[in-house]
Design an enzyme around this catalytic site. Sequence first.
Site, PDB file in Angstrom:
ATOM      1  N   ALA A 148       0.817  -1.214   0.000  1.00  0.00           N
ATOM      2  CA  ALA A 148       0.000   0.000   0.000  1.00  0.00           C
ATOM      3  C   ALA A 148       0.848   1.260   0.000  1.00  0.00           C
ATOM      4  O   ALA A 148       0.361   2.347   0.266  1.00  0.00           O
ATOM      5  CB  ALA A 148      -0.920  -0.016   1.219  1.00  0.00           C
ATOM      6  N   SER A 152       5.663  -1.622   4.346  1.00  0.00           N
ATOM      7  CA  SER A 152       5.497  -2.811   5.190  1.00  0.00           C
ATOM      8  C   SER A 152       6.730  -3.709   5.091  1.00  0.00           C
ATOM      9  O   SER A 152       7.139  -4.337   6.070  1.00  0.00           O
ATOM     10  CB  SER A 152       4.256  -3.594   4.768  1.00  0.00           C
ATOM     11  OG  SER A 152       4.371  -3.997   3.426  1.00  0.00           O
ATOM     12  N   ASP A 197      12.702   4.439   3.883  1.00  0.00           N
ATOM     13  CA  ASP A 197      11.788   3.642   4.703  1.00  0.00           C
ATOM     14  C   ASP A 197      12.450   3.163   5.989  1.00  0.00           C
ATOM     15  O   ASP A 197      11.875   3.238   7.076  1.00  0.00           O
ATOM     16  CB  ASP A 197      11.294   2.426   3.906  1.00  0.00           C
ATOM     17  CG  ASP A 197      10.532   2.848   2.666  1.00  0.00           C
ATOM     18  OD1 ASP A 197      10.316   4.069   2.487  1.00  0.00           O
ATOM     19  OD2 ASP A 197      10.153   1.977   1.871  1.00  0.00           O
ATOM     20  N   TYR A 250       9.546  -0.780 -10.190  1.00  0.00           N
ATOM     21  CA  TYR A 250      10.328   0.122  -9.336  1.00  0.00           C
ATOM     22  C   TYR A 250      11.751   0.231  -9.886  1.00  0.00           C
ATOM     23  O   TYR A 250      12.293   1.327 -10.075  1.00  0.00           O
ATOM     24  CB  TYR A 250      10.325  -0.421  -7.907  1.00  0.00           C
ATOM     25  CG  TYR A 250      11.026   0.468  -6.919  1.00  0.00           C
ATOM     26  CD1 TYR A 250      10.348   1.487  -6.269  1.00  0.00           C
ATOM     27  CD2 TYR A 250      12.382   0.300  -6.635  1.00  0.00           C
ATOM     28  CE1 TYR A 250      11.001   2.310  -5.353  1.00  0.00           C
ATOM     29  CE2 TYR A 250      13.036   1.118  -5.727  1.00  0.00           C
ATOM     30  CZ  TYR A 250      12.339   2.113  -5.094  1.00  0.00           C
ATOM     31  OH  TYR A 250      12.991   2.930  -4.199  1.00  0.00           O
TER      32      TYR A 250
HETATM   33  P1  NG1 Z   1       7.322   1.604  -0.814  1.00  0.00           P
HETATM   34  O1  NG1 Z   1       6.285   2.631  -1.004  1.00  0.00           O
HETATM   35  O2  NG1 Z   1       7.300   1.041   0.555  1.00  0.00           O
HETATM   36  O3  NG1 Z   1       7.320   0.542  -1.878  1.00  0.00           O
HETATM   37  C1  NG1 Z   1       9.579   2.458  -2.080  1.00  0.00           C
HETATM   38  C2  NG1 Z   1      11.037   2.419  -1.625  1.00  0.00           C
HETATM   39  C3  NG1 Z   1      11.496   3.758  -1.006  1.00  0.00           C
HETATM   40  C4  NG1 Z   1      11.159   4.930  -1.903  1.00  0.00           C
HETATM   41  C5  NG1 Z   1       9.659   4.861  -2.305  1.00  0.00           C
HETATM   42  C6  NG1 Z   1       9.270   5.935  -3.308  1.00  0.00           C
HETATM   43  C7  NG1 Z   1      12.050   0.338  -0.792  1.00  0.00           C
HETATM   44  C8  NG1 Z   1      12.207  -0.573   0.371  1.00  0.00           C
HETATM   45  N1  NG1 Z   1      11.232   1.391  -0.615  1.00  0.00           N
HETATM   46  O4  NG1 Z   1       8.748   2.430  -0.933  1.00  0.00           O
HETATM   47  O5  NG1 Z   1      12.880   3.700  -0.744  1.00  0.00           O
HETATM   48  O6  NG1 Z   1      11.988   4.969  -3.034  1.00  0.00           O
HETATM   49  O7  NG1 Z   1       9.333   3.598  -2.891  1.00  0.00           O
HETATM   50  O8  NG1 Z   1       9.493   7.207  -2.829  1.00  0.00           O
HETATM   51  O9  NG1 Z   1      12.638   0.108  -1.836  1.00  0.00           O
END
Ligand code: NG1
Length: 447
Positions: A148, A152, A197, A250
Amino acid sequence: MRDTIEAIYGQESPVAGQNQRYDESLAAFQHLYGPGPVSLFRAPGRVNLIGEHTDYNEGYVLPAAIDRDVLLLARPRDDAQVRVVNIEEEYEPREFAISTEIPPRPLGDWANYIQGPAQLLARQKSEPLRGMDALVCGRAPWGVPRGAGLASSSALTVSASLALMRLNSIPLSYGVSLAAFCSRAEWYVGTRGGVMDQFTAILSQRDHALFIDCRRRASGYRYSHVPLPEGHVIVLVDSGERHQNAGPLYNQRVVETRLAIQLLKARYPWVSYLRDMEEIPWEECHHFLPEQITKDEVEHQGISLQKLMDGGTLPEAESFFVRKRCRHVMTENHRVLAVVEAMQEGDLARVGELMVESHASARDDYEISTPLLDRIVEAINEHPDVVGARLTGAGWGGCVVALARAEAVDDLFAHVSTLQQESDGQSVEAFVTFPAPGAGHLATINI
Ligand code: NG1
């Protein structure tokens, strides 16, 4: 334990519910592993107020830890085995031996977030490490919703890191070095994320957001605790959308920004991260970046995508959008600094404008939004008591974050519930979250 729970979650959160959660977790642990000592660890998820996809470009971010967390209960073993059970039965139990080469499980497997810190710790320590019997409790409504955009996965990595260190008598500092360890440990899963994070999970303070400059200097990282505007709360609206493919998508954004650097080097040889372009006006540098570049063209220029990915999972894309990705990161960095300044000056109208601009940039330039997220953002921003709203986290689904006047929350929830009809079967859920303190070892008790 009762006092510790109240100190962490505060009176806003139903302490009785938290007490019940801890009691149930302890009972489940005893049922699984029998009586004896047990250590309790927790690590919070996070919401990002602004600064999206800037962390791995050594930029600025303004997240806050949330009052939803991963609770991990653990008991040391005499051998190197790690046995982990998840209180949510859809996540099957896992077992592995700690070593310097732990074979990763398939992309997305929950145990990878525990294997990562175990492997990194084994590589850093010369003496053999003890394993553990552990139980992970991240169930709703107290756990961090998964996929989300609320980190997490990092909450799990951080709680596992704390447990493995504590059970091996490695002193816990709760500072930048622990946060940096956890960030690097999470690379094990294949993504090449930044530090936001894990830093938020460890360094946060109650009722404050955390400004982080994600550039490491000789003196370390620069960060500061930023109080939330008086009379305002953070509202999260979970779109219910989850992206299955978040890993490769990502990494595609990571590689696009790394490609941009390679191309900018022709004109600005000193550039290593997009952050280095901070002082260069966009009008001056954008000419050196193509709108789009194909995989073949990249290879033709002698650039190896594999090398750029640095061991991370390679994205499957055939072409890459370089110019607009860069524009997002460069403008977003300026927006983060401007939001921090506006908050300090109490200029909430400016904060709101910048959050709206940030969403537009994430939607149009970074292309991480979805039609439902756009609709939620638009609807929330219409509400007169909302300072600003934008998507939060990696994107492709997940949550919208809004800063809103505390008294207006019920009315805002009613407003959000009207979006349910437009959500194509997803359940859109709004809730208030209070910035929580960072992760920790809560207690070691006998059960
Ligand atoms: P989430 O939203 O938890 O998938 C990811 C990256 C952050 C950051 C954000 C975008 C990991 C563990 N987390 O977070 O470092 O780049 O996206 O701002 O890779």
